[in-house]
Write a protein that holds these residues in place. Structure first.
Motif, PDB file in Angstrom:
ATOM      1  N   MET A  49     -48.976 -20.805 -40.534  1.00 11.54           N
ATOM      2  CA  MET A  49     -49.723 -21.905 -41.083  1.00 11.54           C
ATOM      3  C   MET A  49     -50.338 -21.433 -42.396  1.00 11.54           C
ATOM      4  O   MET A  49     -50.950 -20.387 -42.441  1.00 11.54           O
ATOM      5  N   LYS A  50     -50.170 -22.192 -43.454  1.00 10.53           N
ATOM      6  CA  LYS A  50     -50.725 -21.818 -44.746  1.00 10.53           C
ATOM      7  C   LYS A  50     -52.243 -21.831 -44.678  1.00 10.53           C
ATOM      8  O   LYS A  50     -52.838 -22.573 -43.901  1.00 10.53           O
ATOM      9  N   VAL A  51     -52.884 -21.024 -45.509  1.00  3.33           N
ATOM     10  CA  VAL A  51     -54.342 -20.907 -45.489  1.00  3.33           C
ATOM     11  C   VAL A  51     -55.003 -22.254 -45.708  1.00  3.33           C
ATOM     12  O   VAL A  51     -55.921 -22.633 -44.985  1.00  3.33           O
ATOM     13  N   ARG A  52     -54.520 -23.019 -46.675  1.00  2.00           N
ATOM     14  CA  ARG A  52     -55.124 -24.312 -46.977  1.00  2.00           C
ATOM     15  C   ARG A  52     -55.025 -25.264 -45.794  1.00  2.00           C
ATOM     16  O   ARG A  52     -55.990 -25.908 -45.420  1.00  2.00           O
ATOM     17  N   SER A  53     -53.842 -25.375 -45.183  1.00  2.00           N
ATOM     18  CA  SER A  53     -53.685 -26.269 -44.047  1.00  2.00           C
ATOM     19  C   SER A  53     -54.447 -25.750 -42.836  1.00  2.00           C
ATOM     20  O   SER A  53     -54.960 -26.528 -42.046  1.00  2.00           O
TER      21      SER A  53
ATOM     22  N   GLU B 148     -55.341 -11.310 -35.337  1.00  2.00           N
ATOM     23  CA  GLU B 148     -56.615 -11.729 -35.934  1.00  2.00           C
ATOM     24  C   GLU B 148     -56.504 -13.010 -36.750  1.00  2.00           C
ATOM     25  O   GLU B 148     -57.521 -13.567 -37.157  1.00  2.00           O
ATOM     26  N   THR B 149     -55.282 -13.533 -36.959  1.00  2.00           N
ATOM     27  CA  THR B 149     -55.136 -14.786 -37.699  1.00  2.00           C
ATOM     28  C   THR B 149     -54.625 -15.935 -36.841  1.00  2.00           C
ATOM     29  O   THR B 149     -54.353 -17.023 -37.366  1.00  2.00           O
ATOM     30  N   SER B 150     -54.493 -15.741 -35.520  1.00  2.00           N
ATOM     31  CA  SER B 150     -54.135 -16.868 -34.656  1.00  2.00           C
ATOM     32  C   SER B 150     -55.280 -17.871 -34.716  1.00  2.00           C
ATOM     33  O   SER B 150     -56.437 -17.505 -34.934  1.00  2.00           O
ATOM     34  N   TYR B 151     -54.977 -19.151 -34.527  1.00  2.00           N
ATOM     35  CA  TYR B 151     -56.043 -20.140 -34.676  1.00  2.00           C
ATOM     36  C   TYR B 151     -57.175 -19.945 -33.669  1.00  2.00           C
ATOM     37  O   TYR B 151     -58.342 -20.122 -34.031  1.00  2.00           O
ATOM     38  N   PRO B 152     -56.934 -19.553 -32.409  1.00  2.00           N
ATOM     39  CA  PRO B 152     -58.075 -19.329 -31.525  1.00  2.00           C
ATOM     40  C   PRO B 152     -59.010 -18.210 -32.007  1.00  2.00           C
ATOM     41  O   PRO B 152     -60.239 -18.319 -31.896  1.00  2.00           O
ATOM     42  N   THR B 153     -58.441 -17.151 -32.582  1.00  2.00           N
ATOM     43  CA  THR B 153     -59.262 -16.043 -33.083  1.00  2.00           C
ATOM     44  C   THR B 153     -60.071 -16.477 -34.303  1.00  2.00           C
ATOM     45  O   THR B 153     -61.267 -16.174 -34.407  1.00  2.00           O
TER      46      THR B 153
ATOM     47  N   THR C 144     -50.415 -21.954 -30.277  1.00  2.00           N
ATOM     48  CA  THR C 144     -51.747 -21.513 -29.865  1.00  2.00           C
ATOM     49  C   THR C 144     -51.763 -19.995 -29.730  1.00  2.00           C
ATOM     50  O   THR C 144     -52.696 -19.334 -30.197  1.00  2.00           O
ATOM     51  N   PHE C 145     -50.757 -19.447 -29.103  1.00  2.00           N
ATOM     52  CA  PHE C 145     -50.661 -18.004 -28.901  1.00  2.00           C
ATOM     53  C   PHE C 145     -50.753 -17.253 -30.226  1.00  2.00           C
ATOM     54  O   PHE C 145     -51.367 -16.195 -30.322  1.00  2.00           O
ATOM     55  N   GLY C 146     -50.116 -17.827 -31.252  1.00  2.00           N
ATOM     56  CA  GLY C 146     -50.136 -17.196 -32.565  1.00  2.00           C
ATOM     57  C   GLY C 146     -48.836 -16.512 -32.918  1.00  2.00           C
ATOM     58  O   GLY C 146     -48.822 -15.607 -33.752  1.00  2.00           O
ATOM     59  N   THR C 147     -47.752 -16.938 -32.309  1.00  2.00           N
ATOM     60  CA  THR C 147     -46.449 -16.356 -32.627  1.00  2.00           C
ATOM     61  C   THR C 147     -46.215 -16.451 -34.131  1.00  2.00           C
ATOM     62  O   THR C 147     -46.382 -17.509 -34.726  1.00  2.00           O
ATOM     63  N   GLY C 148     -45.869 -15.325 -34.735  1.00  2.00           N
ATOM     64  CA  GLY C 148     -45.636 -15.274 -36.164  1.00  2.00           C
ATOM     65  C   GLY C 148     -46.881 -14.956 -36.970  1.00  2.00           C
ATOM     66  O   GLY C 148     -46.803 -14.734 -38.176  1.00  2.00           O
TER      67      GLY C 148
ATOM     68  N   GLY D 197     -52.522 -19.612 -24.852  1.00  2.00           N
ATOM     69  CA  GLY D 197     -51.230 -20.035 -25.371  1.00  2.00           C
ATOM     70  C   GLY D 197     -50.137 -19.145 -24.804  1.00  2.00           C
ATOM     71  O   GLY D 197     -50.275 -17.923 -24.790  1.00  2.00           O
ATOM     72  N   VAL D 198     -49.065 -19.761 -24.331  1.00  2.00           N
ATOM     73  CA  VAL D 198     -47.922 -19.025 -23.788  1.00  2.00           C
ATOM     74  C   VAL D 198     -46.660 -19.513 -24.506  1.00  2.00           C
ATOM     75  O   VAL D 198     -46.284 -20.679 -24.360  1.00  2.00           O
ATOM     76  N   PRO D 199     -46.039 -18.629 -25.290  1.00  2.00           N
ATOM     77  CA  PRO D 199     -44.827 -19.035 -25.997  1.00  2.00           C
ATOM     78  C   PRO D 199     -43.776 -19.593 -25.036  1.00  2.00           C
ATOM     79  O   PRO D 199     -43.540 -19.032 -23.963  1.00  2.00           O
ATOM     80  N   GLY D 200     -43.194 -20.721 -25.437  1.00  2.00           N
ATOM     81  CA  GLY D 200     -42.145 -21.344 -24.636  1.00  2.00           C
ATOM     82  C   GLY D 200     -42.639 -22.297 -23.570  1.00  2.00           C
ATOM     83  O   GLY D 200     -41.840 -22.994 -22.948  1.00  2.00           O
ATOM     84  N   ASP D 201     -43.945 -22.348 -23.346  1.00  9.23           N
ATOM     85  CA  ASP D 201     -44.481 -23.213 -22.294  1.00  9.23           C
ATOM     86  C   ASP D 201     -44.210 -24.687 -22.571  1.00  9.23           C
ATOM     87  O   ASP D 201     -44.318 -25.151 -23.706  1.00  9.23           O
TER      88      ASP D 201
END
Length: 169
Positions: A1-5, A54-59, A46-50, A73-77
């Motif tokens: 996700m870009k910083v601005r968005s 420290e930059t996942s949205y929950p963190t 949610t998990f932050g894949t990619g 967040g669980v990838p593939g759920d």
């Protein structure tokens, strides 16, 4: 996700329990105080894949708000898998707010909209019964316009659920 968005998303997330959504009926909510437990229920987004941990949205959300954000967040759920995990998460964490951002994998796997809608609605209802607030996070609809023109719009089922349960979206 870009910083601005990401900033725009997080700003909307912080304001949503207190402000009406654009073009939507006003939905009221209780202020979530610093130190409160917030559950982020979702999939790889949610998990932050990619992203780095420290930059996942929950963190980032935890850092900006002072909330204790649990990254569930669980990838593939799919929506059914998130619904199945929910009771244990609610019991373990007793959150004041649950951010529900699930459904993208349902769309990718071509699970029917009716099944996805029912699972997400049941997820939100279970959260409400637990006494926590819910914020629904929409996932874009898969469409040719999204692929060709890069134009994304929320899948309509999220607005339908938010309207029926009077949830912020």
């Amino acid at each position: 996700m870009k910083v601005r968005s990401r900033r725009r998303f997080l700003g909307a997330l912080l304001a949503a329990p207190l402000l009406p959504s654009c073009g939507r009926k006003r939905v009221s909510g209780r202020r979530v105080a610093a130190g409160a437990t917030v559950l982020a229920l979702g999939d790889s987004l949610t998990f932050g894949t990619g992203a780095s941990p420290e930059t996942s949205y929950p963190t980032v959300l935890a850092r900006l708000t002072g909330w204790n954000v649990i990254n569930a967040g669980v990838p593939g759920d799919t929506s059914a898998q998130a619904l199945a995990r929910l009771p244990a998460l609610l019991q373990e964490h007793a959150p004041q707010l649950v951010l529900v951002g699930i459904g993208g994998n349902d769309f990718l796997r071509r699970i029917s909209d009716a099944t996805t809608r029912a699972n997400i609605q049941r997820t939100c209802e279970q959260v409400l019964v637990s006494g926590a607030q819910v914020m629904l996070i929409a996932v874009p609809a898969l469409s040719a316009a999204a692929v060709i023109a890069g134009s994304l719009s929320d899948h309509p089922l999220y607005e339908e659920i938010a309207d029926s349960l009077r949830l912020p979206l």
